[in-house]
Design a protein around this motif. Structure first.
Motif, PDB file in Angstrom:
ATOM      1  N   GLY A 146       0.822  -1.217   0.000  1.00  0.00           N
ATOM      2  CA  GLY A 146       0.000   0.000   0.000  1.00  0.00           C
ATOM      3  C   GLY A 146       0.850   1.257   0.000  1.00  0.00           C
ATOM      4  N   ARG A 150       1.215   4.225  -2.847  1.00  0.00           N
ATOM      5  CA  ARG A 150       1.064   5.653  -2.533  1.00  0.00           C
ATOM      6  C   ARG A 150       2.231   6.471  -3.085  1.00  0.00           C
ATOM      7  N   THR A 170      -4.704  -1.270  -7.917  1.00  0.00           N
ATOM      8  CA  THR A 170      -4.865  -1.979  -6.637  1.00  0.00           C
ATOM      9  C   THR A 170      -4.791  -3.495  -6.816  1.00  0.00           C
ATOM     10  N   LEU A 173      -2.985  -5.602  -4.122  1.00  0.00           N
ATOM     11  CA  LEU A 173      -3.244  -5.240  -2.718  1.00  0.00           C
ATOM     12  C   LEU A 173      -4.417  -6.032  -2.150  1.00  0.00           C
ATOM     13  N   THR A 177      -6.387  -2.618   2.115  1.00  0.00           N
ATOM     14  CA  THR A 177      -5.382  -1.687   1.585  1.00  0.00           C
ATOM     15  C   THR A 177      -5.863  -1.084   0.267  1.00  0.00           C
ATOM     16  N   GLU A 178      -6.532  -1.908  -0.529  1.00  0.00           N
ATOM     17  CA  GLU A 178      -7.075  -1.465  -1.816  1.00  0.00           C
ATOM     18  C   GLU A 178      -7.980  -0.246  -1.639  1.00  0.00           C
ATOM     19  N   VAL A 181      -5.947   2.868  -0.546  1.00  0.00           N
ATOM     20  CA  VAL A 181      -5.182   3.450  -1.654  1.00  0.00           C
ATOM     21  C   VAL A 181      -6.118   4.184  -2.622  1.00  0.00           C
TER      22      VAL A 181
END
Length: 222
Positions: A146, A150, A170, A173, A177-178, A181
Motif C-alpha cells: 500500500g 502511494r 490496486t 493489494l 489496503t485497496e 489506496v
C-alpha cells in the motif's frame, strides 16, 4: 466542456487471418478535464492495450489519440517520450519504483529527468496528503504494498501532468489496503483537479469513478 483526452476510431490488431486478435476495434472515447473515468472489462477485453495507447506506450494501427489538443501519434518517438514525461502520469499495478532510490528520490525522478526544478513545497504537500512524511528516506523494500502504491501516486501527481493513467493500481493489494489506496488516489485527484483514467476489472473500485466505460472485444459497449 472541452475534452482533455479523446480517441478517434482507434484500431490495434495483432496477428492475421484466423488467429487475428482485434485488441482495439474502432474505439472512440472522450474524457473531460477533471473527470475520473474507470475502464472496465474482463481479461483480454483490450482495456490494457487501450491504456497503453492512451499513454503513447504503444502505437495504434490507425486512429488518433488527442491529449490537450495534441495528436500524440504525429510526434516522432523522441518527441513522444518527452510529451509522455511532461503530460502523462502513470500508476502501474507493480508500482515500478526504482529499488536503489528512496521515497523522495522516486517521487521526484521524472521531474529531474525532464531537467526541471522540483517544486519542493508542492511535492511535500502531496507526500503529506498520502501520509508518508515519515518514510522519505525509506527504500522501496522497506515499504508495504500500500505504501509503495502511494509513492507511485505521488510520483504521478508531482509533475502536474495533464492526465493520469492507472493500470489496475490496486491489483496487488488486499481489499482493506485497496480501499485505502483508492481513497487516497481519489482525494488527491480531486484536490489537484487532476484527470484520471483507470483500468480495472473490479466493479467495486469502478463504482468510485465519475463514469464507467465498459469494453468488450476491443469495443466500447457502454
Amino acid at each position: 466542456m472541452k475534452s482533455i483526452l479523446e480517441t478517434v476510431d482507434l484500431v490495434k490488431y495483432y496477428g492475421d487471418g484466423d488467429s487475428q486478435v482485434r485488441a482495439i476495434d474502432h474505439t472512440s472515447i472522450a474524457v473531460q478535464h477533471g473527470e475520473f473515468v474507470a475502464v472496465v472489462g474482463r481479461s483480454g477485453s483490450g482495456k490494457s492495450t487501450l491504456l497503453h495507447m492512451l499513454g503513447g506506450l504503444d502505437r495504434p494501427d490507425s486512429g488518433k489519440v488527442i491529449i490537450g489538443g495534441n495528436d500524440i501519434f504525429l510526434l516522432k518517438d523522441e518527441q513522444l517520450a518527452v510529451f509522455r514525461r511532461r503530460k502523462i502520469g502513470f500508476i502501474f499495478q507493480d508500482y515500478n519504483l526504482i529499488p536503489a532510490l528512496n521515497v523522495w528520490e522516486n517521487i521526484v525522478l521524472p521531474i529531474g529527468l525532464d531537467g526541471k526544478r522540483v517544486d519542493q513545497k508542492f511535492v511535500i504537500e502531496i507526500i503529506e496528503n498520502i501520509g508518508l512524511m515519515d518514510k522519505l528516506k525509506a527504500l522501496p523494500n522497506m515499504l508495504s504494498g500500500g505504501q509503495k502504491q502511494r509513492v507511485a501516486i505521488a510520483r504521478a501527481l508531482a509533475s502536474r501532468p495533464a492526465i493520469i493513467l492507472a493500470d489496475e493500481p490496486t491489483g496487488n493489494l488486499d481489499s482493506k489496503t485497496e480501499m485505502e489506496v483508492m481513497s487516497t488516489l481519489k482525494t488527491c485527484v480531486n484536490k489537484y483537479g487532476q484527470t484520471l483514467v483507470m483500468i480495472t476489472h473490479d466493479e467495486t473500485i469502478a463504482q468510485m469513478a465519475d463514469r464507467v466505460i465498459i469494453i468488450e472485444d476491443g469495443k466500447v459497449v457502454r
